[in-house]
Design a protein around this motif. Structure first.
Motif, PDB file in Angstrom:
ATOM      1  N   PHE A  91       0.856  -1.183   0.000  1.00  0.00           N
ATOM      2  CA  PHE A  91       0.000   0.000   0.000  1.00  0.00           C
ATOM      3  C   PHE A  91       0.894   1.236   0.000  1.00  0.00           C
ATOM      4  CE2 PHE A  91      -2.169  -3.369   2.306  1.00  0.00           C
ATOM      5  CZ  PHE A  91      -3.394  -3.414   1.676  1.00  0.00           C
ATOM      6  N   VAL A  92       0.354   2.369  -0.447  1.00  0.00           N
ATOM      7  CA  VAL A  92       1.082   3.635  -0.422  1.00  0.00           C
ATOM      8  C   VAL A  92       0.257   4.633   0.382  1.00  0.00           C
ATOM      9  CG1 VAL A  92       2.045   5.518  -1.789  1.00  0.00           C
ATOM     10  CG2 VAL A  92       2.164   3.174  -2.655  1.00  0.00           C
ATOM     11  N   ALA A  93       0.890   5.253   1.379  1.00  0.00           N
ATOM     12  CA  ALA A  93       0.191   6.229   2.226  1.00  0.00           C
ATOM     13  C   ALA A  93      -0.161   7.458   1.401  1.00  0.00           C
ATOM     14  CB  ALA A  93       1.060   6.613   3.413  1.00  0.00           C
ATOM     15  N   ASP A  94      -1.455   7.814   1.395  1.00  0.00           N
ATOM     16  CA  ASP A  94      -1.894   9.006   0.669  1.00  0.00           C
ATOM     17  C   ASP A  94      -2.438  10.068   1.611  1.00  0.00           C
ATOM     18  OD1 ASP A  94      -4.237   7.752   1.363  1.00  0.00           O
ATOM     19  OD2 ASP A  94      -5.028   7.625  -0.669  1.00  0.00           O
ATOM     20  N   GLU A  95      -2.332   9.814   2.910  1.00  0.00           N
ATOM     21  CA  GLU A  95      -2.686  10.783   3.945  1.00  0.00           C
ATOM     22  C   GLU A  95      -1.601  10.736   5.004  1.00  0.00           C
ATOM     23  OE1 GLU A  95      -6.591  10.083   5.499  1.00  0.00           O
ATOM     24  OE2 GLU A  95      -7.485   9.954   3.513  1.00  0.00           O
ATOM     25  N   GLU A  96      -1.495  11.786   5.827  1.00  0.00           N
ATOM     26  CA  GLU A  96      -0.429  11.834   6.823  1.00  0.00           C
ATOM     27  C   GLU A  96      -0.648  10.873   7.984  1.00  0.00           C
ATOM     28  OE1 GLU A  96       0.194  15.894   7.887  1.00  0.00           O
ATOM     29  OE2 GLU A  96       1.049  16.373   5.940  1.00  0.00           O
ATOM     30  N   ILE A  97      -1.897  10.520   8.273  1.00  0.00           N
ATOM     31  CA  ILE A  97      -2.173   9.542   9.318  1.00  0.00           C
ATOM     32  C   ILE A  97      -2.763   8.314   8.648  1.00  0.00           C
ATOM     33  CG2 ILE A  97      -3.491   8.999  11.394  1.00  0.00           C
ATOM     34  CD1 ILE A  97      -3.396  11.949  12.120  1.00  0.00           C
ATOM     35  N   THR A  98      -2.095   7.196   8.840  1.00  0.00           N
ATOM     36  CA  THR A  98      -2.538   5.942   8.242  1.00  0.00           C
ATOM     37  C   THR A  98      -3.151   5.083   9.329  1.00  0.00           C
ATOM     38  OG1 THR A  98      -0.825   6.049   6.555  1.00  0.00           O
ATOM     39  CG2 THR A  98      -1.754   3.882   7.002  1.00  0.00           C
ATOM     40  N   GLN A  99      -4.290   4.462   9.020  1.00  0.00           N
ATOM     41  CA  GLN A  99      -4.914   3.560   9.982  1.00  0.00           C
ATOM     42  C   GLN A  99      -5.004   2.170   9.379  1.00  0.00           C
ATOM     43  OE1 GLN A  99      -8.527   6.130   9.902  1.00  0.00           O
ATOM     44  NE2 GLN A  99      -9.608   4.178   9.967  1.00  0.00           N
ATOM     45  N   ILE A 100      -4.702   1.181  10.233  1.00  0.00           N
ATOM     46  CA  ILE A 100      -4.677  -0.216   9.802  1.00  0.00           C
ATOM     47  C   ILE A 100      -5.574  -1.007  10.741  1.00  0.00           C
ATOM     48  CG2 ILE A 100      -3.221  -2.240   9.458  1.00  0.00           C
ATOM     49  CD1 ILE A 100      -0.837  -0.249   9.171  1.00  0.00           C
ATOM     50  N   LEU A 101      -6.512  -1.736  10.175  1.00  0.00           N
ATOM     51  CA  LEU A 101      -7.389  -2.584  10.974  1.00  0.00           C
ATOM     52  C   LEU A 101      -6.632  -3.848  11.374  1.00  0.00           C
ATOM     53  CD1 LEU A 101     -10.205  -3.193  12.157  1.00  0.00           C
ATOM     54  CD2 LEU A 101     -10.769  -4.269   9.959  1.00  0.00           C
ATOM     55  N   VAL A 102      -6.559  -4.093  12.686  1.00  0.00           N
ATOM     56  CA  VAL A 102      -5.878  -5.281  13.220  1.00  0.00           C
ATOM     57  C   VAL A 102      -6.877  -5.961  14.152  1.00  0.00           C
ATOM     58  CG1 VAL A 102      -3.850  -6.149  14.426  1.00  0.00           C
ATOM     59  CG2 VAL A 102      -3.703  -3.995  13.185  1.00  0.00           C
ATOM     60  N   ASP A 103      -7.705  -6.827  13.584  1.00  0.00           N
ATOM     61  CA  ASP A 103      -8.769  -7.438  14.392  1.00  0.00           C
ATOM     62  C   ASP A 103      -8.524  -8.912  14.695  1.00  0.00           C
ATOM     63  OD1 ASP A 103      -9.179  -8.318  11.841  1.00  0.00           O
ATOM     64  OD2 ASP A 103     -11.287  -7.768  11.729  1.00  0.00           O
ATOM     65  N   GLN A 104      -7.323  -9.402  14.384  1.00  0.00           N
ATOM     66  CA  GLN A 104      -6.981 -10.788  14.676  1.00  0.00           C
ATOM     67  C   GLN A 104      -5.899 -10.824  15.760  1.00  0.00           C
ATOM     68  OE1 GLN A 104      -6.027 -12.611  10.959  1.00  0.00           O
ATOM     69  NE2 GLN A 104      -8.065 -12.272  10.111  1.00  0.00           N
ATOM     70  N   VAL A 105      -5.868 -11.903  16.522  1.00  0.00           N
ATOM     71  CA  VAL A 105      -5.006 -11.997  17.694  1.00  0.00           C
ATOM     72  C   VAL A 105      -3.518 -12.117  17.357  1.00  0.00           C
ATOM     73  CG1 VAL A 105      -4.545 -13.350  19.777  1.00  0.00           C
ATOM     74  CG2 VAL A 105      -6.884 -13.030  19.006  1.00  0.00           C
ATOM     75  N   SER A 106      -3.153 -12.712  16.267  1.00  0.00           N
ATOM     76  CA  SER A 106      -1.746 -12.989  15.959  1.00  0.00           C
ATOM     77  C   SER A 106      -0.963 -11.718  15.599  1.00  0.00           C
ATOM     78  CB  SER A 106      -1.662 -13.989  14.813  1.00  0.00           C
ATOM     79  OG  SER A 106      -2.250 -13.436  13.659  1.00  0.00           O
ATOM     80  N   PRO A 107       0.376 -11.776  15.723  1.00  0.00           N
ATOM     81  CA  PRO A 107       1.207 -10.642  15.303  1.00  0.00           C
ATOM     82  C   PRO A 107       1.242 -10.529  13.776  1.00  0.00           C
ATOM     83  CG  PRO A 107       2.581 -12.397  16.202  1.00  0.00           C
ATOM     84  CD  PRO A 107       1.162 -12.834  16.348  1.00  0.00           C
ATOM     85  N   HIS A 108       1.336  -9.310  13.280  1.00  0.00           N
ATOM     86  CA  HIS A 108       1.360  -9.031  11.839  1.00  0.00           C
ATOM     87  C   HIS A 108       2.606  -8.216  11.527  1.00  0.00           C
ATOM     88  CE1 HIS A 108      -2.874 -10.252  11.374  1.00  0.00           C
ATOM     89  NE2 HIS A 108      -3.021  -9.697  12.567  1.00  0.00           N
ATOM     90  N   LEU A 109       3.296  -8.580  10.439  1.00  0.00           N
ATOM     91  CA  LEU A 109       4.500  -7.867  10.027  1.00  0.00           C
ATOM     92  C   LEU A 109       4.121  -6.627   9.222  1.00  0.00           C
ATOM     93  CD1 LEU A 109       7.597  -7.726   9.780  1.00  0.00           C
ATOM     94  CD2 LEU A 109       7.384  -9.094   7.695  1.00  0.00           C
ATOM     95  N   LEU A 110       4.703  -5.484   9.608  1.00  0.00           N
ATOM     96  CA  LEU A 110       4.540  -4.231   8.875  1.00  0.00           C
ATOM     97  C   LEU A 110       5.926  -3.726   8.503  1.00  0.00           C
ATOM     98  CD1 LEU A 110       2.824  -1.839   7.835  1.00  0.00           C
ATOM     99  CD2 LEU A 110       3.028  -0.839  10.125  1.00  0.00           C
ATOM    100  N   ILE A 111       6.121  -3.442   7.206  1.00  0.00           N
ATOM    101  CA  ILE A 111       7.386  -2.888   6.723  1.00  0.00           C
ATOM    102  C   ILE A 111       7.089  -1.533   6.110  1.00  0.00           C
ATOM    103  CG2 ILE A 111       9.350  -3.195   5.171  1.00  0.00           C
ATOM    104  CD1 ILE A 111       8.798  -6.226   5.290  1.00  0.00           C
ATOM    105  N   LEU A 112       7.787  -0.495   6.589  1.00  0.00           N
ATOM    106  CA  LEU A 112       7.612   0.871   6.103  1.00  0.00           C
ATOM    107  C   LEU A 112       8.852   1.288   5.318  1.00  0.00           C
ATOM    108  CD1 LEU A 112       6.292   2.475   9.413  1.00  0.00           C
ATOM    109  CD2 LEU A 112       4.940   1.602   7.495  1.00  0.00           C
TER     110      LEU A 112
END
Length: 126
Positions: free
Chosen positions: A87-108
């Protein structure tokens, strides 16, 4: 002939594309690429387009959870690799839905920032 250090960079973003030195004649740079006659660290710097000097890349800050959403301040144009999707950020504040219990990898990734990899786990998920 003396050795000349150089740094080539993207004229739009300031991202350093290559560094080197030569005692010969430097070739013409293609359109969209600039060159400074000084060295820079390709992994630590970018070219500030106002000062035309190498400066240290910025650091991404952590975000925070509000309910099941993770909010993080990012510069516009930041690439986010989230659960295998780009994904590409198109706003200064990005929100990500995290509704599952497991850890999720995020790379910026952004040309003016150090790349950051981290795991996000929602403390509110059941």
């Amino acid at each position: 002939m003396r050795n000349v250090n150089y740094t080539e960079y993207d004229l739009k973003t300031g991202a350093i594309l290559s560094v080197g030195n030569t005692s010969g004649k430097l070739p013409m740079v293609p359109d969209g690429i600039g060159r400074l006659l000084q060295s820079a660290d390709i992994d630590r710097h970018y070219i500030n387009m106002q000062t035309m000097r190498p400066v240290t890349r910025n650091v991404f800050h952590s975000g925070k959870f509000i309910g099941d959403e993770y909010f993080i301040d990012l510069p516009i144009g930041t690439e986010l690799l989230w659960d295998g999707n780009l994904f590409v950020a198109d706003e200064e504040i990005t929100q990500i839905l995290v509704d599952q219990v497991s850890p999720h990898l995020l790379i910026l990734s952004h040309p003016l920032y150090f790349t950051k990899e981290f795991l996000i786990e929602n403390p509110n998920a059941n």
